[in-house]
Design a protein around this motif. Structure first.
Motif, PDB file in Angstrom:
ATOM      1  N   MET A 243       0.831  -1.209   0.000  1.00  0.00           N
ATOM      2  CA  MET A 243       0.000   0.000   0.000  1.00  0.00           C
ATOM      3  C   MET A 243       0.865   1.259   0.000  1.00  0.00           C
ATOM      4  O   MET A 243       0.601   2.209  -0.746  1.00  0.00           O
ATOM      5  CB  MET A 243      -0.930  -0.014   1.216  1.00  0.00           C
ATOM      6  N   ILE A 244       1.911   1.253   0.824  1.00  0.00           N
ATOM      7  CA  ILE A 244       2.812   2.404   0.886  1.00  0.00           C
ATOM      8  C   ILE A 244       3.538   2.592  -0.443  1.00  0.00           C
ATOM      9  O   ILE A 244       3.638   3.705  -0.975  1.00  0.00           O
ATOM     10  CB  ILE A 244       3.825   2.232   2.036  1.00  0.00           C
ATOM     11  N   ASN A 245       4.042   1.493  -0.988  1.00  0.00           N
ATOM     12  CA  ASN A 245       4.795   1.562  -2.237  1.00  0.00           C
ATOM     13  C   ASN A 245       3.937   2.077  -3.386  1.00  0.00           C
ATOM     14  O   ASN A 245       4.378   2.903  -4.188  1.00  0.00           O
ATOM     15  CB  ASN A 245       5.356   0.184  -2.583  1.00  0.00           C
ATOM     16  N   HIS A 246       2.702   1.603  -3.479  1.00  0.00           N
ATOM     17  CA  HIS A 246       1.820   2.044  -4.560  1.00  0.00           C
ATOM     18  C   HIS A 246       1.456   3.519  -4.407  1.00  0.00           C
ATOM     19  O   HIS A 246       1.356   4.254  -5.392  1.00  0.00           O
ATOM     20  CB  HIS A 246       0.575   1.177  -4.599  1.00  0.00           C
ATOM     21  N   LEU A 247       1.275   3.960  -3.179  1.00  0.00           N
ATOM     22  CA  LEU A 247       1.030   5.392  -2.953  1.00  0.00           C
ATOM     23  C   LEU A 247       2.245   6.218  -3.353  1.00  0.00           C
ATOM     24  O   LEU A 247       2.116   7.250  -4.007  1.00  0.00           O
ATOM     25  CB  LEU A 247       0.684   5.643  -1.476  1.00  0.00           C
ATOM     26  N   ALA A 248       3.418   5.761  -2.948  1.00  0.00           N
ATOM     27  CA  ALA A 248       4.657   6.483  -3.278  1.00  0.00           C
ATOM     28  C   ALA A 248       4.869   6.497  -4.790  1.00  0.00           C
ATOM     29  O   ALA A 248       5.247   7.517  -5.370  1.00  0.00           O
ATOM     30  CB  ALA A 248       5.841   5.840  -2.583  1.00  0.00           C
TER      31      ALA A 248
END
Length: 254
Positions: A243-248
């Motif tokens: 989730m963090i990676n896709h947001l970033a």
């Protein structure tokens, strides 16, 4: 179905773009498939962006097969975690197209094309942590992330970690997996400028208390930017990291 989506759908029926029979099927959709022993959440991807994942521990091979077959009918990607080799063999006898990873203990049937974006670094303190790390790595890849594996770089030989810092710092999020006293998490947390997700493992000697000692060490880390998941929870760490990676990555693409 949200109100705006419902209105649009009813307009399509009124315009005869959707038949009454098709409309009836859609309106009767409960959002899950009912089996005798499970209710498969077929709308989870719509709600959360991530499909339902099968937790294999505690399920029989026959139950896993039934869930897999139901998910295939819904054209859903399939990932099952915590599947022992013996249980996997029984499942594969009926569903041979699945891929089994003995180290990660996962069965999977990915979507036809999974585009892997961004980067997650999976870092372990020791070789004994690799089974949890592979559960995390396989899960992250299944969810469409590039994964860099950096194993056996614990604080007992900290020069090994420093030799891999460039790789670790390249990632959008770092998963740090450690048993014993869990010290690697604080060290990595003090060296990177991205979120760190810590996974304590049930690897260590007596006072390690099956993972409780590194869990408490990680929760009490003085390095900021660290979040902690449960003991041996590689799957949970990978989900959050994804989730963090896709947001970033979304922010970088704008």
């Amino acid at each position: 179905m949200e109100q705006s989506e419902m209105l649009q759908f009813l307009q399509q029926v009124a315009q005869q773009k959707v038949s009454p029979e098709e409309a009836l099927v859609k309106l009767k959709n409960t959002g899950f498939t009912e089996l005798e022993y499970a209710k498969i959440d077929t709308e989870r991807t719509v709600r959360t962006g991530y499909p339902e994942v099968i937790y294999g521990a505690g399920k029989t091979a026959a139950q896993i097969v039934g869930i897999v077959q139901a998910m295939k009918q819904q054209k859903q990607p399939i990932l099952a975690t915590r599947v022992t080799a013996k249980k996997a063999a029984a499942v594969l006898a009926q569903e041979p197209q699945l891929q089994y990873d003995q180290i990660a203990q996962t069965l999977r049937l990915p979507a036809a094309q999974i585009e892997q974006n961004g980067e997650i670094a999976v870092v372990t303190a020791g070789t004994s942590d690799i089974n949890v790390a592979e559960e995390a790595a396989v899960t992250a890849e299944f969810f469409g992330n590039r994964v860099t594996r950096i194993y056996d770089v614990g604080v007992a030989g900290i020069q090994r970690l420093f030799s891999k810092l460039d790789l670790i710092r390249r990632a959008n999020v770092v998963i740090v997996i450690a048993g014993m006293e869990g010290a690697l998490t604080s060290v990595v947390g003090g060296l990177v400028d991205v979120p760190v997700i810590a996974v304590p493992t049930s690897v260590g000697y007596g006072s390690h208390l099956n993972g409780l000692t590194p869990l408490l060490s990680m929760l009490n880390s003085c390095a900021a930017g660290i979040s902690v998941v449960n003991i041996d929870n590689g799957f949970g760490a990978a989900y959050n990291a994804s989730m963090i990676n896709h947001l970033a990555q979304g922010g970088k693409d704008e």
